[in-house]
Design a protein around this motif. Structure first.
Motif, PDB file in Angstrom:
ATOM      1  N   TYR A  55      13.492  19.943  34.112  1.00  8.56           N
ATOM      2  CA  TYR A  55      13.199  20.973  33.123  1.00  8.56           C
ATOM      3  C   TYR A  55      13.914  20.740  31.798  1.00  8.56           C
ATOM      4  CZ  TYR A  55      11.896  25.556  31.342  1.00  8.56           C
ATOM      5  OH  TYR A  55      11.361  26.571  30.584  1.00  8.56           O
TER       6      TYR A  55
ATOM      7  N   CYS B 216       5.193  25.071  31.832  1.00  5.00           N
ATOM      8  CA  CYS B 216       6.632  25.016  32.058  1.00  5.00           C
ATOM      9  C   CYS B 216       6.999  25.602  33.423  1.00  5.00           C
ATOM     10  CB  CYS B 216       7.368  25.784  30.955  1.00  5.00           C
ATOM     11  SG  CYS B 216       7.217  25.020  29.315  1.00  5.00           S
TER      12      CYS B 216
ATOM     13  N   ASN C 265       5.900  20.567  34.802  1.00  5.12           N
ATOM     14  CA  ASN C 265       6.154  21.092  33.460  1.00  5.12           C
ATOM     15  C   ASN C 265       5.010  20.752  32.507  1.00  5.12           C
ATOM     16  OD1 ASN C 265       8.685  22.221  34.289  1.00  5.12           O
ATOM     17  ND2 ASN C 265       9.590  20.171  34.183  1.00  5.12           N
TER      18      ASN C 265
ATOM     19  N   CYS D  51      10.537  22.506  27.304  1.00  9.76           N
ATOM     20  CA  CYS D  51      10.240  23.907  27.586  1.00  9.76           C
ATOM     21  C   CYS D  51      11.411  24.804  27.194  1.00  9.76           C
ATOM     22  CB  CYS D  51       9.930  24.078  29.075  1.00  9.76           C
ATOM     23  SG  CYS D  51       8.381  23.316  29.604  1.00  9.76           S
TER      24      CYS D  51
END
Length: 348
Positions: free
Chosen positions: A314, A150, A176, A319
């Motif tokens: 993200y 992550c 990630n 994550c």
């Protein structure tokens, strides 16, 4: 003298576990290299037009391995051009902080995993570039393992001066918890591949056809390797592997070999691409003048955190929390290491 480098992704599949979808997160990677480029006559590969099938015999020109590895690479120490949460370290600082070292013959390039930083702060990392540059050649990189996790955005790539005019080849890259590798080319000259890369023999799936790149349109033309051993945790669990890119008058080809499928001729340092079968990714010069689009390339290995791609993607990565919160916790970077067995450059 200052040259600017950039690394940009193609169309980005989201990383949610619920299934494959597509996103258009773009990212650019500009950097200055104050030392300039070192170009010598013997660094330039000129394809032999008399050799059949565009496959000249190769001899090893450069080899990076073990204790001598670092003397042939420059350590970039400027601000991260992709706006990542990193402080890139000099060679002396990286060695002192145990972010660049050799262990059992493997060259390790790591992200700091022992210091706490504030949320939104920057974590120490490493970005290196070969002192030499090339025009054409066969480039073989054997990685024992690579960074993943992550907030992490690792990349192994080649690039020329004055991006995008000298072009860029992205060989190993993702963000990630991505489970697949992405191969991408960027050009300054006009270059558009046929729809779905029609007529191109390659194993990976095409991802975009416009190689022409600029700051405003920088997705590039690429491929997605759906082999789970091609990137990240899957790559490491399989013992890493070998990535080869061949760049000559034909164009550019990339092969990926898992640890248990590396050709004997590579192991014996007598590489013969004609024996390797269909490449994983390919960009023929019939569709783009790669002799003009790509030149004076150096090799680059780096790991940034969050930034223009890993940060923007993200929210779709599965994550926890935010990317900045992940960066603050050193425990999240136990796997943020490159392990390089060797990198060799072959010329005709």
């Amino acid at each position: 003298m200052r040259f600017y480098y950039t690394l940009i992704a193609t169309f980005l599949p989201a990383f949610a576990l619920a299934g494959k979808s597509y996103d258009t997160h773009l990212r650019s990677r500009h950097a200055s290299r104050a030392a300039g480029l070192r170009i010598r006559a013997d660094d330039t590969y000129v394809p032999n037009a008399t050799v059949s099938n565009g496959n000249p015999p190769y001899h090893r020109h450069e080899h990076y391995e073990g204790e001598s590895f670092f003397k042939d690479w420059d350590f970039f120490t400027g601000e991260d051009p992709t706006h990542g949460n990193v402080n890139y370290q000099s060679l002396s600082n990286a060695q002192r902080k145990q972010l660049a070292y050799v262990k059992d013959g493997v060259t390790v390039l790591a992200v700091d995993n022992s210091s706490s930083v504030p949320v939104g702060g920057k974590r120490d990392s490493v970005r290196i570039t070969t002192k030499k540059t090339w025009n054409f050649g066969l480039f073989i990189a054997d990685f024992a393992y690579m960074p993943w996790g992550c907030g992490i955005w690792p990349a192994y790539w080649s690039v020329g001066p004055d991006w995008p005019n000298a072009g860029e080849i992205d060989i190993l890259e993702g963000v990630n918890n991505q489970t697949w590798n992405q191969y991408t080319i960027h050009t300054g000259i006009e270059c558009v591949l046929p729809d779905n890369n029609a007529g191109i023999d390659a194993l990976a799936s095409p991802m975009g056809k416009t190689c022409t790149s600029s700051n405003g349109a920088n997705s590039g033309c690429g491929y997605q390797n759906n082999n789970p051993n091609s990137y990240g945790a899957g790559f490491n669990a399989a013992g890493g592997g070998v990535l080869v890119h061949e760049w000559n008058s034909w164009g550019v080809k990339i092969w990926f070999f898992t640890r248990d499928s590396i050709p004997v001729d590579i192991t014996n340092e007598q590489p013969n691409p004609t024996s390797w079968g269909t490449p994983t990714a390919a960009w023929p010069s019939r569709d783009c003048d790669f002799s003009s689009a790509l030149y004076e390339h150096s090799l680059v290995i780096d790991t940034t955190l969050c930034g223009d791609w890993a940060g923007s993607a993200y929210g779709d990565s599965g994550c926890p929390g935010t990317c900045q919160e992940v960066v603050a916790n050193p425990a999240n970077f136990a796997n943020a290491q490159w392990g390089v067995n060797y990198i060799s450059v072959y010329q005709s």
